[in-house]
Design a protein around this motif. Sequence first.
Motif: not given
Length: 440
Positions: A29-51
């Motif tokens: 769950g923490f890893l999933l939330l970390s992926a969500l946090g990365h997507a929120l903090g870096n809206p321009d890096a959508a591919s990295t957040s998806t990876l």
Amino acid sequence: MLALRLTRSAHPAVQLRRLLVAAASAGTGFLLLSALGHALGNPDAASTSTLRLAWCAAPLAATVYFAVAVARTDPGTRPRPGLSAVGLGPARLMAVSATTTALSCTLGSMLALLVFLHLRGDLTGMPFDGAATDFLAAGRPLPLPAALTLLSLVPLSASAAVAVTLRPREPEAGTAPAARSYGRFGAYRRTTVRESFGAYGRFGKQFGAAARGRRTAVPAPGPDGAAEGATGSPAAESAAGATPVAAATVPAGLPWGVAVLAVGLAVEALASRTGGAAGDRPAALLGLALTSVGLALAGPGLTHVCGRLLQAVRPGALRLLAGRVLMAEAARIGRPLGVVCAVLAAAYAMASLQHRQDATSGPLVTLGVLLVAGCTLATLLTAAVEARQARAGTTEELRRLGAPAATLRKAAVLRALALLALFGPLTLVVAELSAWPLSR
């Protein structure tokens, strides 16, 4: 309420396994939330957040796999005689087990949410002087529906997998008891072939064809002139009774596992000859995934082969006992053992890509690797506990017949050494072959 009562009144060892499931759920769950946090903090890096979100599939699968193994060894939800009379049939016990698994995973998910909110500074001040804010998105509001949706993946997936695994199954057609039939004068008979009048009264008819074959068989003389393989001896009859156990069929996944493993190694070899950077060669990662799947599929068959090798050349009682136990438990412990070998080989191969990761994802990569390796190793240990529970009756019978406890312990050590001798070099070879194209 019944699931809560069974959870509260369980053995401490069972409670420990459930707490380990909750801990694994918290890490995922923490890893999933970390992926969500990365997507929120870096809206321009959508591919990295998806990876990053896609990489969470491995910890999620490992957690679900471990939860299923724990549910299978739970003695509180095991079908027992008399429970159906009080409304606890196989379907109800399956539902109780799925509910218990969901409770454990939900506890871990809530713990992950609390830790994530604490690190963001939503509950208290941000620790670590604001470090690792890349995947926390501390300056942005956290969308609670999205966070709860991600956290619900582990409980829903684990409970659904437990329900599918422990669902009541109809007995196979070949295992159904034969219909009772009656012979002459109301006597029971096992065959449906009708006898002619007076056939039962003929001498030797009641003993059957097997008994007549034993009386008429002529044993072949051995080198010393004694008859070898005399079927009328008690030793030969006991050996014949043990033959179906020793002649267990090899699990069907061995040819497929070897084929998938060979294809994966071939894909990695092809990727190494094409050149280019390791990160630009998805074929190498595809080959690594295929080799991991091949090891997991071949695990039961290799365990069965290991049991046969233990009995290969003039085996004694110790090797016979260890080998036959391995053959009987190949399907139960072979698959978790193959998964552990696949995870170790993949972790060794992926270590060559560690220098390509950015500094902010280093702790998350370490957490993911530890989570996957820990879940697979814990699943293997849980499968060993399940195998021990399954052969408890056989072990008690051996002790009643006078088998020393030291012999049983030596057989267990011999089984472990045999598996290590087979799977250890195989894992090292596959890991080296998988890491070679990725490190170039």
